[in-house]
Design an enzyme around this catalytic site. Structure first.
Site, PDB file in Angstrom:
ATOM      1  N   LYS A  48     -59.141 -63.812 -18.752  1.00 43.96           N
ATOM      2  CA  LYS A  48     -57.791 -64.335 -18.642  1.00 43.96           C
ATOM      3  C   LYS A  48     -56.963 -63.535 -17.642  1.00 43.96           C
ATOM      4  CE  LYS A  48     -57.970 -65.265 -23.591  1.00 43.96           C
ATOM      5  NZ  LYS A  48     -57.512 -64.692 -24.879  1.00 43.96           N
ATOM      6  N   GLY A  49     -57.404 -62.287 -17.400  1.00 42.52           N
ATOM      7  CA  GLY A  49     -56.572 -61.323 -16.663  1.00 42.52           C
ATOM      8  C   GLY A  49     -56.082 -61.752 -15.298  1.00 42.52           C
TER       9      GLY A  49
ATOM     10  N   ASP B 123     -63.227 -52.105 -12.904  1.00 40.38           N
ATOM     11  CA  ASP B 123     -63.232 -50.798 -13.578  1.00 40.38           C
ATOM     12  C   ASP B 123     -64.634 -50.191 -13.404  1.00 40.38           C
ATOM     13  OD1 ASP B 123     -62.167 -48.801 -15.306  1.00 40.38           O
ATOM     14  OD2 ASP B 123     -62.947 -49.808 -17.069  1.00 40.38           O
TER      15      ASP B 123
ATOM     16  N   LYS C  21     -60.299 -49.454  -9.838  1.00 43.09           N
ATOM     17  CA  LYS C  21     -60.259 -48.065 -10.331  1.00 43.09           C
ATOM     18  C   LYS C  21     -61.538 -47.396  -9.853  1.00 43.09           C
ATOM     19  CE  LYS C  21     -58.170 -48.683 -14.908  1.00 43.09           C
ATOM     20  NZ  LYS C  21     -58.507 -48.683 -16.347  1.00 43.09           N
TER      21      LYS C  21
ATOM     22  N   VAL D  71     -54.049 -49.879 -17.609  1.00 44.58           N
ATOM     23  CA  VAL D  71     -52.826 -50.543 -17.147  1.00 44.58           C
ATOM     24  C   VAL D  71     -52.671 -51.931 -17.781  1.00 44.58           C
ATOM     25  CG1 VAL D  71     -52.786 -49.271 -14.974  1.00 44.58           C
ATOM     26  CG2 VAL D  71     -54.022 -51.451 -15.085  1.00 44.58           C
TER      27      VAL D  71
ATOM     28  N   ASP E  46     -53.976 -57.309 -20.044  1.00 45.61           N
ATOM     29  CA  ASP E  46     -53.550 -57.121 -21.426  1.00 45.61           C
ATOM     30  C   ASP E  46     -53.991 -55.812 -22.032  1.00 45.61           C
ATOM     31  OD1 ASP E  46     -56.396 -57.884 -21.540  1.00 45.61           O
ATOM     32  OD2 ASP E  46     -56.078 -57.887 -23.707  1.00 45.61           O
TER      33      ASP E  46
ATOM     34  N   ARG F  45     -49.411 -59.284 -21.210  1.00 49.00           N
ATOM     35  CA  ARG F  45     -49.790 -59.982 -19.967  1.00 49.00           C
ATOM     36  C   ARG F  45     -48.577 -60.481 -19.201  1.00 49.00           C
ATOM     37  NH1 ARG F  45     -55.379 -60.997 -20.249  1.00 49.00           N
ATOM     38  NH2 ARG F  45     -56.221 -61.357 -22.323  1.00 49.00           N
TER      39      ARG F  45
HETATM   40  P1  IMP Z   1     -65.499 -53.559 -15.858  1.00 45.27           P
HETATM   41  O1  IMP Z   1     -66.620 -54.444 -16.272  1.00 45.27           O
HETATM   42  O2  IMP Z   1     -65.575 -52.203 -16.506  1.00 45.27           O
HETATM   43  O3  IMP Z   1     -65.331 -53.425 -14.358  1.00 45.27           O
HETATM   44  O4  IMP Z   1     -64.171 -54.139 -16.465  1.00 45.27           O
HETATM   45  C1  IMP Z   1     -63.616 -55.257 -15.977  1.00 45.27           C
HETATM   46  C2  IMP Z   1     -62.659 -55.910 -16.969  1.00 45.27           C
HETATM   47  O5  IMP Z   1     -62.169 -55.013 -17.984  1.00 45.27           O
HETATM   48  C3  IMP Z   1     -61.438 -56.379 -16.227  1.00 45.27           C
HETATM   49  O6  IMP Z   1     -61.614 -57.671 -15.692  1.00 45.27           O
HETATM   50  C4  IMP Z   1     -60.368 -56.321 -17.309  1.00 45.27           C
HETATM   51  O7  IMP Z   1     -60.363 -57.522 -18.038  1.00 45.27           O
HETATM   52  C5  IMP Z   1     -60.799 -55.183 -18.204  1.00 45.27           C
HETATM   53  N1  IMP Z   1     -60.088 -53.933 -17.842  1.00 45.27           N
HETATM   54  C6  IMP Z   1     -60.601 -52.837 -17.238  1.00 45.27           C
HETATM   55  N2  IMP Z   1     -59.677 -51.892 -17.051  1.00 45.27           N
HETATM   56  C7  IMP Z   1     -58.523 -52.411 -17.541  1.00 45.27           C
HETATM   57  C8  IMP Z   1     -57.164 -51.908 -17.620  1.00 45.27           C
HETATM   58  O8  IMP Z   1     -56.811 -50.792 -17.195  1.00 45.27           O
HETATM   59  N3  IMP Z   1     -56.257 -52.738 -18.187  1.00 45.27           N
HETATM   60  C9  IMP Z   1     -56.580 -53.979 -18.670  1.00 45.27           C
HETATM   61  N4  IMP Z   1     -57.816 -54.487 -18.597  1.00 45.27           N
HETATM   62  C10 IMP Z   1     -58.785 -53.706 -18.046  1.00 45.27           C
HETATM   63 MG    MG Z   2     -60.894 -59.451 -15.841  1.00 46.63          MG
END
Ligand code: IMP
Ligand code: MG
Length: 184
Positions: free
Chosen positions: A45-46, A105, A133, A155, A161, A167
């Site tokens: 949803k982000g 992330d 990040k 964040v 969220d 959001r």
């Molecule tokens: P990854 O698979 O670790 O790269 O995480 C990706 C997903 O985790 C993103 O699309 C977000 O939905 C969620 N996410 C990662 N870091 C944050 C944050 O700091 N705030 C909110 N959602 C996050």
């Molecule tokens: Mg996302």
């Protein structure tokens, strides 16, 4: 009592977001033509708010579709599980696909999505993310358009969220310690 009282600091203001999203739009405008008719994949949803603002800065013909991936529980830590909750409606074979993400992330979610979409034989596959990040990266995923690099802090706002809330904040911010701690 309000949502904003939970905010410890604003990392990226509404004005800064608006200006940067316009710049990303220009970069994407310079990349695709009407003939390419790029296919934007908004990762729910982000990325919903980012997609809504980004698409209004695009001048070429394009389409949007949505995908939802689950990789997190309700807190700030990854569950390590990635699965498709909602898949695209359209076939992307031969299309110029642009994934629109909120934040990269560890890179695990994006790695999963790109591998999955690659098997559907798009003509090209690029990634546009509002936030990255880099210090948290576990899988090296190539990013074509990045709005901002952010430090290793959880964040919220502008679509992102914490436990499904916050959001609607129009800026990117960090919550007070006690808000995150209360839910663990
Ligand atoms: P990854 O698979 O670790 O790269 O995480 C990706 C997903 O985790 C993103 O699309 C977000 O939905 C969620 N996410 C990662 N870091 C944050 C944050 O700091 N705030 C909110 N959602 C996050
Ligand atoms: Mg996302």
């Amino acid at each position: 009592m309000g949502l904003r009282d939970d905010v410890a600091k604003v990392l990226i203001s509404e004005e800064t977001l608006r200006a940067r999203v316009a710049e990303l739009g220009q970069a994407i405008n310079a990349t695709y033509t009407d003939a390419d008719c790029p296919f934007l994949v908004c990762v729910l949803k982000g990325a919903f708010m980012f997609l809504a603002d980004l698409t209004r800065n695009l001048e070429m013909r394009h389409e949007v579709d949505f995908m939802e991936i689950s990789s997190y529980g309700t807190g700030t830590m990854s569950s390590g599980v990635v699965r498709i909750l909602l898949d695209l409606e359209q076939n992307i074979e031969g299309r110029h696909v642009l994934i629109v993400e909120d934040i990269i992330d560890t890179g695990r979610t994006l790695d999963y999505i790109t591998r999955n979409l690659q098997t559907r034989n798009p003509a090209s596959l690029r990634v546009c993310t509002l936030l990255s990040k880099p210090s948290r990266r576990e899988i090296d995923v190539p990013l074509d358009f990045v709005g901002f690099e952010v430090p290793d802090e959880f964040v919220v706002g502008y679509g992102l969220d914490f436990a499904e809330e916050y959001r609607n904040l129009p800026f990117i911010g960090v919550l007070k310690e006690e808000v995150y701690a209360d839910s663990e």
